[in-house]
Design an enzyme around this catalytic site. Structure first.
Site, PDB file in Angstrom:
ATOM      1  N   THR A 164      42.128  16.542  84.887  1.00  0.00           N
ATOM      2  CA  THR A 164      43.089  17.467  84.290  1.00  0.00           C
ATOM      3  C   THR A 164      42.883  17.626  82.795  1.00  0.00           C
ATOM      4  OG1 THR A 164      44.761  16.963  85.971  1.00  0.00           O
ATOM      5  CG2 THR A 164      45.563  17.868  83.903  1.00  0.00           C
ATOM      6  N   ASP A 169      37.403  17.508  89.862  1.00  0.00           N
ATOM      7  CA  ASP A 169      38.775  17.079  90.075  1.00  0.00           C
ATOM      8  C   ASP A 169      38.685  15.682  90.668  1.00  0.00           C
ATOM      9  OD1 ASP A 169      41.287  16.557  91.324  1.00  0.00           O
ATOM     10  OD2 ASP A 169      41.707  18.697  91.378  1.00  0.00           O
ATOM     11  N   THR A 193      43.469  11.717  86.773  1.00  0.00           N
ATOM     12  CA  THR A 193      44.431  10.635  86.981  1.00  0.00           C
ATOM     13  C   THR A 193      44.578  10.222  88.442  1.00  0.00           C
ATOM     14  OG1 THR A 193      46.296  12.182  87.146  1.00  0.00           O
ATOM     15  CG2 THR A 193      45.746  11.334  84.960  1.00  0.00           C
ATOM     16  N   ASP A 194      44.285  11.106  89.386  1.00  0.00           N
ATOM     17  CA  ASP A 194      44.535  10.780  90.795  1.00  0.00           C
ATOM     18  C   ASP A 194      43.801   9.523  91.231  1.00  0.00           C
ATOM     19  OD1 ASP A 194      46.264  12.884  91.143  1.00  0.00           O
ATOM     20  OD2 ASP A 194      44.775  14.215  92.053  1.00  0.00           O
ATOM     21  N   GLN A 237      52.642  -4.074 100.284  1.00  0.00           N
ATOM     22  CA  GLN A 237      53.030  -2.698  99.979  1.00  0.00           C
ATOM     23  C   GLN A 237      54.007  -2.650  98.809  1.00  0.00           C
ATOM     24  OE1 GLN A 237      54.268  -0.359 103.364  1.00  0.00           O
ATOM     25  NE2 GLN A 237      52.687  -1.186 104.693  1.00  0.00           N
ATOM     26  N   CYS A 238      54.623  -3.770  98.480  1.00  0.00           N
ATOM     27  CA  CYS A 238      55.523  -3.818  97.330  1.00  0.00           C
ATOM     28  C   CYS A 238      54.693  -3.823  96.049  1.00  0.00           C
ATOM     29  CB  CYS A 238      56.387  -5.067  97.373  1.00  0.00           C
ATOM     30  SG  CYS A 238      57.469  -5.191  98.810  1.00  0.00           S
TER      31      CYS A 238
END
Length: 377
Positions: free
Chosen positions: A31, A79, A111-112, A296-297
């Site tokens: 970006t 991208d 950033t992705d 996952q936390c």
């Protein structure tokens, strides 16, 4: 993104009283360099002039504090949602090839997958003696209310530090350990957090404040491991969800091209008490595939064995990722598996902190896969 031979020197320098040392800036896309296209933002070119013009708008006293730099721009900026592990290998190779020529490095990236890029560079560029800073922006350089110029200024500032010896991610005025970061905010200029690692530095009233006591200790001479990572990863990501079908997991793990997986458990390391799922995981480990578990936390670490359901992970030989991010666990496992190491060595090194990616040294489960003794990975 391009290979080393395709990357071209196209950039200028900050003109106001630069120090003698230079920073190499690598523009890969994202970006930060995008421009408006017919269907929305698209990767832009000729970033050198835009970067130079933007930095020239800074107050003289701030420009004079920035290092001289050289920009190398990919002829095919991308991208970052299209980035592949092989792209990050090319960046690591470029940094290694010019390591003696610059005092630090800045990688401009979307950033992705920026946290994935930072984690990959961490494992390929072990034992750094100078900073490698990755950054990007939520809005393109030059548009209204963009965060791009602030991130560029901060990245150049931190890249000139003579005390930072690791891969850092700079965003929103903060310096984070690259292999501890996750993108948390889709639009907020903070962008990233490092949930289980304190920040390493920050910009306060225009000045860089470094928390030197949090830096990685001097690790001696660089010991780069420039692995040629594949375009198609041999590691799969396996998040748990309520009511998941074990047959789906089996299909992934039975693929010949898959050599390992990152199992994203609940809480401190829990998984369903599902005999079929446990059987699929045990069969994969027994077949010589390396499975690792993370939570996952976003905040906290695994405590495998605290609950009976989690103890199953130890029993079947799944390795604990401690408090590693999914991105770091995935990139570390892929890095190790791409070196054709014997499986016992892959397991040992995964459990050992290599560049600050995890807080503790873990002990491998007593049950090791039967395939290890005969396999070379």
């Amino acid at each position: 993104m391009a290979t080393n031979s395709e990357l071209q020197t196209v950039g200028g320098a900050v003109a106001d009283a630069p120090p003698p040392a230079q920073v190499l800036v690598i523009y890969a896309g994202g970006t930060i360099g995008m421009e408006a296209g017919e269907r929305g933002l698209v990767p832009g070119r000729d970033f050198a002039d835009r970067m130079s013009s933007a930095l020239a708008t800074l107050p003289v006293e701030r420009r004079s504090g920035l290092p001289d730099y050289e920009l190398r721009e990919s002829p095919t900026p991308i991208d970052s949602s299209s980035a592949k592990p092989s792209d990050w290998s090319h960046i690591a190779e470029l940094i290694a090839a010019h390591y003696q020529d610059y005092c630090g490095f800045v990688v401009l990236h979307g950033t992705d997958t920026l946290a994935w890029c930072a984690s990959t560079l961490t494992f390929q560029l072990q034992g750094l003696t100078k900073p490698v800073i990755v950054t990007g922006s939520q809005r393109p350089l030059g548009v209204h209310a963009s965060d791009a110029l602030a991130n560029l200024e901060a990245a150049l500032t931190f890249a000139a530090s003579d005390s930072l010896r690791e891969v850092g991610l700079v965003f929103g005025g903060r310096l984070l350990r690259g292999c501890r970061t996750r993108k948390i905010y889709t639009h907020d200029t903070r962008g990233f957090e490092s949930p289980n690692c304190p920040i390493l530095g920050e910009i306060v009233d225009g000045d860089a404040k470094l928390h030197v006591d949090r830096f990685l200790a001097n690790q001696g001479a660089p010991r780069f491991e420039l692995v040629s990572l594949p375009e198609t990863a041999s590691v799969v990501r396996l998040p748990l969800w309520p009511g998941m079908d074990p047959a789906l997991v089996a299909r992934w793990l039975e693929m010949e091209s898959v050599r390992g997986g990152v199992l994203e458990c609940w809480g401190s390391g829990n998984l369903p008490e599902d005999a079929a799922l446990i059987g699929v995981l045990a069969q994969a480990v027994g077949a010589g595939k390396t499975l690792v578990a993370v939570s996952q936390c976003p905040v906290g670490s695994l405590n495998v064995g605290a609950y009976a359901s989690g103890e199953t992970l130890n029993e079947i030989g799944v390795l604990s990722g401690d408090d590693m991010t999914t991105e770091a666990a995935f990139c570390k496992l892929l890095h190790l598996l791409s070196q054709q190491l014997p499986l016992p060595e892959v397991r040992r090194r995964f459990l050992t902190p290599l560049s600050g990616e995890r807080s503790t040294l873990s002990v491998a489960p007593d049950r090791a896969p039967q395939a290890e003794d005969a396999s070379t990975g």
